[in-house]
Scaffold this motif. Sequence first.
Motif, PDB file in Angstrom:
ATOM      1  N   VAL A  10     138.124  17.568  66.733  1.00 53.13           N
ATOM      2  CA  VAL A  10     138.402  16.307  66.046  1.00 53.13           C
ATOM      3  C   VAL A  10     139.889  15.971  66.081  1.00 53.13           C
ATOM      4  O   VAL A  10     140.746  16.826  65.858  1.00 53.13           O
ATOM      5  CB  VAL A  10     137.911  16.370  64.581  1.00 53.13           C
ATOM      6  N   VAL A  49     136.993  12.976  56.926  1.00 53.19           N
ATOM      7  CA  VAL A  49     136.256  12.856  58.187  1.00 53.19           C
ATOM      8  C   VAL A  49     134.874  13.495  58.048  1.00 53.19           C
ATOM      9  O   VAL A  49     133.866  12.959  58.517  1.00 53.19           O
ATOM     10  CB  VAL A  49     137.049  13.504  59.343  1.00 53.19           C
ATOM     11  N   CYS A  50     134.813  14.627  57.360  1.00 49.76           N
ATOM     12  CA  CYS A  50     133.540  15.350  57.218  1.00 49.76           C
ATOM     13  C   CYS A  50     132.518  14.573  56.406  1.00 49.76           C
ATOM     14  O   CYS A  50     131.311  14.672  56.670  1.00 49.76           O
ATOM     15  CB  CYS A  50     133.783  16.711  56.578  1.00 49.76           C
ATOM     16  N   GLY A  52     132.441  11.193  56.035  1.00 53.22           N
ATOM     17  CA  GLY A  52     132.224   9.834  56.520  1.00 53.22           C
ATOM     18  C   GLY A  52     133.146   8.785  55.940  1.00 53.22           C
ATOM     19  O   GLY A  52     132.955   7.588  56.193  1.00 53.22           O
ATOM     20  N   SER A  55     136.594   7.862  60.182  1.00 56.41           N
ATOM     21  CA  SER A  55     135.984   8.153  61.479  1.00 56.41           C
ATOM     22  C   SER A  55     137.023   8.818  62.374  1.00 56.41           C
ATOM     23  O   SER A  55     138.163   8.354  62.450  1.00 56.41           O
ATOM     24  CB  SER A  55     135.487   6.869  62.149  1.00 56.41           C
ATOM     25  N   ALA A  60     133.669  15.182  67.001  1.00 58.93           N
ATOM     26  CA  ALA A  60     132.483  14.907  66.185  1.00 58.93           C
ATOM     27  C   ALA A  60     132.346  15.959  65.097  1.00 58.93           C
ATOM     28  O   ALA A  60     132.918  17.052  65.185  1.00 58.93           O
ATOM     29  CB  ALA A  60     131.231  14.880  67.051  1.00 58.93           C
ATOM     30  N   THR A  69     128.776  12.223  62.492  1.00 61.10           N
ATOM     31  CA  THR A  69     129.840  11.249  62.739  1.00 61.10           C
ATOM     32  C   THR A  69     129.227   9.866  62.908  1.00 61.10           C
ATOM     33  O   THR A  69     128.277   9.691  63.668  1.00 61.10           O
ATOM     34  CB  THR A  69     130.634  11.623  64.002  1.00 61.10           C
TER      35      THR A  69
END
Length: 251
Positions: A10, A49-50, A52, A55, A60, A69
């Motif tokens: 990521v 990021v984890c 949501g 982004s 991913a 994702t």
Amino acid sequence: MEPVLHVADVQKNFAGLKALADIDLKIAPGKTHAIIGPNGAGKSTLLNVCVGRLSPDEGAVMFNGRVITGLKPHQINQLGVARVFQTPEIFPDLTLLQNVMAPAYAKRDGPIRLNMLRGLDHDRDIRAEAEGILADLGLAEHRHEEAGWLSRGDKRRLELAMCLVQHPKLLLLDEPTAGMSRLDTNRTIELLKKIKERGMTKVIIEHDMHVVFSLADTVTVLAGGRIIAEGTPEEVRRDPRVQDAYLGGAH
């Protein structure tokens, strides 16, 4: 064994600044995995990021082998991921009991409107479980009081209760003991140990090394948006890169 959570290569940039760079992280089932690092290392960005809220620009996130994702935060939550935020997110005008019962209803019945929340006290099973969790966290005597009057530390414990009532498969905790007294911190540590005995997987971001080394099976160290070390608490404690970047050589 397949990881519960896999953050795969990521990257995340903000206005040209690389907040996360080539993050590859695997969280083993049933374990407590701590993520530490100095301010600005990218820890909260990684959690966002984890779940949501952000982004990734590349890479991913996978939960139990499924790519999540692109899913919305409530969709990820419905899959079994719950998060305790750095700033407590509670309903200040509702009682503690109503605060804890609300996510249990939402988990069972789907989204509920705010004006429905004051009546959420009629399900005996949900009420009993909520009262039990509040008791475990030392908040039972305040269960009929409005949550807005709580101290910051108690608000954090209340938000933890709101997550636990959802029976998540993965619990993400962003500074779960910030603002707590040492007594409340130790009480929270003991509760999180009990949760581990039930097999719940946890990821903890924490600055308090007493909390980290009391709970973590594995520690990942971020600095400048990159993973600089990973291992057992003792391995990380001895790593000179960690001492230079975060622990200041004093631990």
